[in-house]
Design an enzyme around this catalytic site. Structure first.
Site, PDB file in Angstrom:
ATOM      1  N   GLU A 251       5.798 -30.184  -3.303  1.00  0.00           N
ATOM      2  CA  GLU A 251       6.696 -29.735  -2.286  1.00  0.00           C
ATOM      3  C   GLU A 251       7.401 -30.943  -1.638  1.00  0.00           C
ATOM      4  O   GLU A 251       6.769 -31.577  -1.084  1.00  0.00           O
ATOM      5  CB  GLU A 251       5.820 -28.934  -1.142  1.00  0.00           C
ATOM      6  CG  GLU A 251       6.892 -28.131  -0.193  1.00  0.00           C
ATOM      7  CD  GLU A 251       6.490 -28.914   1.264  1.00  0.00           C
ATOM      8  OE1 GLU A 251       7.279 -29.691   1.503  1.00  0.00           O
ATOM      9  OE2 GLU A 251       5.463 -28.335   1.783  1.00  0.00           O
ATOM     10  N   CYS A 287       8.172 -30.103   7.551  1.00  0.00           N
ATOM     11  CA  CYS A 287       9.038 -29.714   6.079  1.00  0.00           C
ATOM     12  C   CYS A 287       9.700 -28.471   6.514  1.00  0.00           C
ATOM     13  O   CYS A 287      10.735 -28.448   5.505  1.00  0.00           O
ATOM     14  CB  CYS A 287       8.174 -29.664   5.037  1.00  0.00           C
ATOM     15  SG  CYS A 287       6.492 -28.833   5.195  1.00  0.00           S
TER      16      CYS A 287
END
Lengths: 506, 506
Positions: A251, A287
């Site tokens: 990710e 994020c």
């Protein structure tokens, strides 16, 4: 020149060294840990679902026993406040409990069966039964911004243990003390449950070579990573270049575009406040931070921008996770602040802290500056003013992959919202409606991933129940007698699983 | 020097040129086709399940209408007999019908829902609903050994169209006429169903650059490939090195180990005949050919070997798919035949044909010659004689990934069979019991894949209903009103799907 054998943690507030020596692990430690993990992989894969669920619950209990000490240490190593870290610990234990439930519920076995037909022409139809099996030892890279929920006993570790894969964590250099304390909890749980300690290893160190040898080791069968595009892509490349390429679930980065449509801007006066709160949450080190907001030019969007600017000016300066992240933030934001095509608004910067920042620009400028789509870690965001819905749709079309895409729309906006949604589902793993992307629910339906660079494997999620599938692969068993079939596939369904038979769920 | 603009097919029997000119497509054709596919990708992704099922059925009907002509052409281009090709065409239409059923049944949507709870502490629980969405344009590489079932309208194409992905096929150079005829059937079906022709394109050519530019094109979002380890790995590498890496589903190679246990050898006198039949099926050009057979040293296994050798000597020499495959077969088998550690048995070789071959060796020699684990396309196999069950288990431990692993065992063999099974499920996508691996059932539970090099993505299958998931990725929708949700996720479940709600199937 001698190689350092130990390293110390850095106090995120003042840069001083914190007590505690941590071994600098190297290639031979990786080899030893990976071989040890491979040695217990079959045993662990074949443990009962019940046994692995108990292990996960026991790790959660151990973390709760050490909660105060862990949170205190993490606070010093990351500068994150106690309340946030206590919340993150609760999220981490919730994750462990969720995966215990997932293991027991058993849908992860994904049993699919085709019943035989010996009379079928031109050939008899065989008995085929399919289930998922664990891949083997998994390498997990701890993330700097979630020292608990995405690190040593975070979602990657919990889901891999749930699947029956031994785990080797490469601890993040920003919080080695936290990692060590959490690893101890995992080892105590393994001991309490009479499971071999080789099922889990924490490796620490300050050199890139550590992570590289881990990803390259032939005994490692998959990798979980949360971090930067640069670092993640380098490791992804290594994983794909191995003689036997392995799945690398990275990710990496996301700008998380947000669209505020006219009627929503008119009907919700809280939008500016909610936006500033979301982009500064965790000091902008999430994020899922909304890194760009698209609005149509109107008195309402101008009011939104002015309110957001006022709120940004009132924000305190903040301490980021590490000196490196702060340096990088300063470098990027200074560049942008000097750009005449961007209007900037910020707050006074204190000594070692950094200042939240908000940029405003036009759609035309946005299109001419593709580099602005790069994620900047920290409390800054950009508002892009479009002159028409056509321009907004054009901009949406050119965006790259993101973890989330957010849409604020009132009923009068629905026709435009529907057009945007067709595009947003092509570029994001999660679409948020009339809300904000920060705060990732750990549930069954969550998708935390998305097209590259949000994820290196857009078909996966790194948060939520489905994350377990990253560590599994299917095996079909043709014409095996019950005596030799795994329990999940036996005719009398001893695990009481939901199974798909001849295309139907039974 | 001018670039060739057309090429002709080669008669597999005699090497002469067959009638028909096929365009040599290049980089600009790839660019045009990929952009055209991208242009219709959203439209096709959003067509109804019913509409895509109808398309698949219509393609099947068109293939049946052209069956005789297609089979005749394929026969000349591949040297495969008519009966086999008629069977393969039936398998191809069966596949298309299966995916029509899969689309309509709707499990592929994989709907997972978390119901909201506004009262939850410390934060309200959001409404999250997850479904699968199509990735976009898919590149498919036709395979030489299945000119129909793994080529232009084969399993990759059928599953990608089912998922809602436009398809660009790079036709195999060995059967361009067959590919063109099948592509015409697909275009007629698109026309009949009023769907844009850009949903499907066949590109042909003789240069490697064609496939390379296809895999590298930014509009291509995934690749399906069946072929050699060398060719597949090169394209896999390209796909991973793109600025945006994409999933590359390559089925590359397998030796398909087979274990004949003592009691099975004693109770089943047909084993030698079945083995020779399986290894010579389709002239040994099946990816599931049993390429190595492990037995324990005993009078029964010696009898098995002798019978198999006798049967091999009686086999006719055969014409392989292409001159290249025949050359490669000759080169490898000549090397092995000259190796003093291998006992060889073969049949007289006719003019342009090649001779089936059977090698026999010891476990010790097998261990010292890891190159023997490489797949050789064509009718040859190897029998490895082990001195003990321990030796057999050691050999099993060192095998690399395979599409299948086969076990013949009678009840007295079950303890050893169970030990072997624990290993076999680590190395193969499908385990066959008391049967032979050739013949891959196209059903719901099939797994045609396995650890590398069997597949570049061991979590996937390239045959059977689950193959559709290669072309999909999940998207979570947070707090969307029904008016904006995709049908699969709307509260009143208009598609009547099986949906997982709060961890339970409803």
């Amino acid at each position: 020149m001698t190689t350092k054998t130990h390293f110390q943690a850095v106090n995120a507030f003042d840069g001083t060294l914190l007590p505690g020596d941590f071994p600098v692990h190297g290639k031979s430690d990786v080899d030893q840990a990976a071989k040890a993990a491979a040695g217990v992989a079959r045993f662990f894969r074949q443990t009962s679902d019940h046994s692995r669920a108990e292990l996960l619950r026991c790790i959660a209990a151990q973390l709760e026993l050490q909660q105060d000490a862990i949170v205190e240490r993490a606070h010093l190593e990351t500068a994150l406040p106690h309340a946030r870290l206590n919340g993150e610990l609760a999220r981490t234990t919730h994750q462990l409990h969720l995966f215990a439930e997932v293991v027991i519920a058993g849908h992860w076995h994904q049993v699919i069966m085709d019943t035989p037909d010996s009379q079928r022409q031109p050939q008899p139809k065989p008995d085929i039964r399919r289930q998922q099996v664990a891949l083997g030892p998994v390498a997990v890279f701890g993330a700097s911004n979630f020292p608990l929920a995405f690190s040593t006993a975070g979602g990657d570790t919990a889901s891999a243990l749930a699947a029956g894969c031994p785990v080797i964590v490469k601890g993040h250099t920003a919080h080695p003390g936290t990692s060590a304390m959490v690893a101890e909890c995992i080892h105590r749980a393994l001991e309490e449950k009479n499971l071999p300690h080789e099922i889990f290893t924490l490796l620490q160190g300050v050199e890139r070579e550590l992570g590289q040898s881990l990803v390259s080791h032939p005994a490692i069968k998959a990798v979980g990573f949360t971090g930067s595009v640069a670092g993640g892509r380098a490791l992804f490349n290594l994983a794909q270049q191995r003689p036997e390429p392995i799945p690398f679930y990275g990710e990496l980065g996301a700008i998380n575009p947000t669209f505020l449509l006219p009627a929503a801007l008119e009907s919700n006066p809280e939008l500016a406040q909610q936006f500033v709160q979301s982009m500064t949450l965790g000091c902008g080190q999430f994020c899922t931070k909304p890194g760009v907001v698209f609005v149509l030019n109107s008195p309402q969007s101008q009011a939104f921008i002015e309110t957001a600017q006022t709120l940004i000016r009132r924000q305190p300066s903040v301490t980021l996770l590490t000196q490196g992240i702060a340096d990088s933030y300063r470098q990027y934001t200074t560049q942008r602040a000097a750009d005449p095509s961007l209007s900037v608004c910020t707050t006074p910067e204190a000594a070692t802290d950094i200042a939240p920042m908000l940029f405003v620009t036009s759609a035309q400028q946005w299109q001419q500056n593709p580099q602005w789509e790069e994620e900047i870690f920290g409390p800054q965001s950009m508002i892009v003013v479009c002159d028409s819905t056509k321009e907004m749709l054009t901009l949406a079309q050119s965006l790259t992959g993101s973890l989330t895409a957010t849409l604020h729309a009132a009923e009068a906006d629905f026709p435009l919202a529907a057009q945007l949604l067709s595009r947003l589902e092509e570029l994001a793993g999660r679409i948020v409606f009339n809300g904000w992307p920060t705060g990732v629910e750990v549930g069954y339906a969550m998708v935390h991933g998305g097209p590259y660079p949000a994820s290196t494997q857009s078909a996966s999620t790194s948060v939520g129940a489905e994350a377990i599938h990253r560590w599994l692969r299917p095996v079909a068993y043709q014409s095996l007698p019950d005596a030799l079939l795994p329990e999940a596939l036996q005719s009398d369904n001893p695990l009481a699983l939901v199974r798909q038979v001849d295309g139907h769920f039974d």
